[in-house]
Each structure stands twice: as C-alpha cells, then as structure tokens.
Design a protein around this motif. Structure first.
Motif, short mmCIF file in Angstrom:
data_model
loop_
_atom_site.label_atom_id
_atom_site.label_comp_id
_atom_site.label_asym_id
_atom_site.label_seq_id
_atom_site.Cartn_x
_atom_site.Cartn_y
_atom_site.Cartn_z
N GLY A 49 1.62 1.81 1.64
CA GLY A 49 1.14 0.59 2.29
C GLY A 49 0.38 -0.37 1.39
N GLU B 266 -1.00 -2.46 4.66
CA GLU B 266 -1.19 -1.68 5.89
C GLU B 266 -2.51 -0.93 5.84
OE1 GLU B 266 2.02 1.14 5.93
OE2 GLU B 266 3.51 -0.44 5.61
N ASN C 265 -3.58 1.93 5.52
CA ASN C 265 -3.28 3.29 5.02
C ASN C 265 -4.49 3.72 4.18
OD1 ASN C 265 -2.44 5.31 3.06
ND2 ASN C 265 -0.34 4.93 3.71
N SER D 110 -0.35 -8.80 7.78
CA SER D 110 -0.36 -7.38 8.13
C SER D 110 -0.64 -7.18 9.61
CB SER D 110 -1.45 -6.65 7.33
OG SER D 110 -1.62 -5.35 7.82
N THR E 196 -1.83 -4.56 10.81
CA THR E 196 -3.05 -3.74 10.92
C THR E 196 -4.15 -4.32 10.04
OG1 THR E 196 -2.08 -2.26 9.24
CG2 THR E 196 -1.87 -1.58 11.53
#
Length: 295
Positions: free
Chosen positions: A114, A147, A149, A184, A186
C-alpha cells in the motif's frame, strides 16, 4: 547572514515554501501546464532548459520575496544553474533572502504494502556535501502512502528517518515527506497511522537532530498539531497533492500549525505566453492566496 538566520526564518518566519523541484518525471507535465508542449523541445537538455527558464521567471518575479516566500525547494540539476550570474541557491539566499532546499530523492519504487518507498539514493553523501558547500539549508525526500497499511506506513517512515539522519549528519535539515495520496479511500486512517509512526521516530532523535515534515493536508483539521509542537520539529509544511490552489488554500487555512509548500498550486494558471506583467500578476495572486492561508 548565516545558517542561524536561515534556521530562524524556517522556524518562525511568516510565509510558505515554494516547491520548484520538478524532476525528470514531473517536468513534462509541469511544462504542459505552463503552455510548453513536448513538441517544442527535442531533447532532455532542451526540456530542462525550458523548466529552468520557468523557474528563473518565478524567482525573478516582483512578488517572489522573503516577505511571503520563506524558502524554496530546488531540483538537483538546478544547483548548477545560474540567475543573473549567481548560482541559484546563492541567488535565492543572498539576493532574495529565501532559504534554499534540495530535493534529494531519486523517485519511487513500485507500490507494495500500500506504499511506495524511495528508490536508493546513490552518491548521497557527495550530494549532501556539495549542497552544503553551496549554502543549501536542507533537503526534501518524498515517499507515497496509498492505503492505511500499518506495515507499509511503518516502513516508509523508518526509511525516511534513516535518510534524515544522514542529512542531519551532513549539517543540514531534512524535510521528511511521506505523502498520503489524496484519492486514497483510507486517507484518514492512513494519516492516523502515519502520525503515530512519525511520533515514534521523533522520540528517537537527540537534541540538535531537528527535522521538518511535509505532509498531505489532513482529513481531520489540526491532526498534526502534536507533530508541530514536538521539540525536534522546526516546522510542518503542507503539500498541495493535486488539489487546486483554491482547495489547497481552503484546507490549509483550517490547519493552524501548518504552512504551505506548494508546487502545482503555486504555478497554477501561469503560462510562457503571458507578458511579464500578466505573469507577475497571476503569480502574485497565487503567492498572496497561499501566504494568507499559511499565516
């Protein structure tokens, strides 16, 4: 004026940092927006000459002054270029009173976990020594987070701080730039993880090991206040990340402890075809908007 003066300006100066560090990858796009089509330059040399002309035009503009622009980030190639017979970094500081920084990263790895880590930076110690000898105050190095991550974000931040320590050892102040992609899905979650990882790393720095942070404008306003207040952080600056000048300035004005370090939002609406007075008026308007949002 000394390193101490530069440091004082970066810590307490009112204004923003101009990002004039378009590299080989981002130059064609920047030139296209500036009204220079790829058909107008035949080689990489000619392409870089065009972008240098654009940068010089910006730096020489009436409104590009230390009253609103406290620092400027340069591309490595720009260090060798001159404005009015002086090396660009020297011109910025000696003539304009604007603190010079150098982009040192060599671009991004392919996406994994990510995120996109920085590619290796060969010859970094030589580059840093050369930049320091030319009066460059600090560096900028960019990675990208796509992301939320946790593993990927931790790796990005660890890599950033490893490079930052090398920069500090060379006598300069690094701008650590782990950008969060504004598209993104997230983004807010990624920013929470990022903040926690940065705090962890900041606590490993010793007195005198100071950095700056360049971060995407956060989904939650003032999320990064705690970072700005950390004793090892001189300043937290914001990247425009693809937002328009208006959007970027609107978001920035909601974050009390961030100032701008905009690239595309600074040059929005400028074109090679403009007369000098038109160019100066358009640039002056952008500078004014970004300055107001920064202070």
């Amino acid at each position: 004026m000394s390193k101490a003066d530069q440091r004082e300006q970066m810590t307490n100066g009112a204004g923003f940092i101009a990002a004039l560090d378009q590299s080989g990858g981002s130059t064609p796009k920047a030139l296209a927006l500036y009204g220079v089509d790829a058909s107008q330059y035949g080689s990489e040399e000619e392409m870089f000459a065009e972008i240098q002309n654009m940068r010089a035009r910006i730096i020489l503009a009436d409104d590009f002054t230390k009253e609103k622009v406290i620092g400027a980030i340069l591309f490595e190639r720009t260090l060798g270029e001159e404005i009015e017979g002086r090396k660009v970094a020297d011109y910025l500081w000696s003539v304009k009173g604007i603190v010079p920084f150098l982009k040192i990263d060599k671009g991004l790895e392919e996406q994994a976990n990510g995120v996109q880590m920085m590619k290796p930076i060969p010859g970094l110690s030589e580059t840093l020594a050369k930049a320091a000898s030319m009066g460059v105050f600090g560096t900028k190095e960019r990675s990208v987070i796509h992301e939320a991550n946790a593993e990927g974000i931790a790796a990005v931040v660890a890599q950033q701080f490893d490079v930052a320590r090398e920069v500090i050892a060379a006598g300069m102040v690094p701008i650590v730039e782990p950008e969060v992609n504004i598209h993104s899905e997230t983004k807010a979650e990624a920013e929470d993880i990022l903040k926690a990882e940065i705090l962890k790393q900041l606590d490993t720095l010793e007195e005198g090991q100071d950095i700056m942070l360049k971060l995407t404008l956060p989904t939650k306003a003032n999320l990064y206040d705690e970072l700005a207040d950390h004793p090892r952080v001189l300043r937290v600056v914001a990247l425009s990340g693809g937002y328009s000048t208006e959007e970027a300035c609107d978001l920035l004005s909601k974050n009390d402890k961030m100032i701008a370090s905009f690239s595309r939002a600074l040059t929005e609406g400028l074109s090679k075809q403009m007369s000098d007075s038109e160019f100066n008026a358009a640039l002056g308007s952008n500078i004014d908007k970004i300055y107001r949002a920064s202070v």
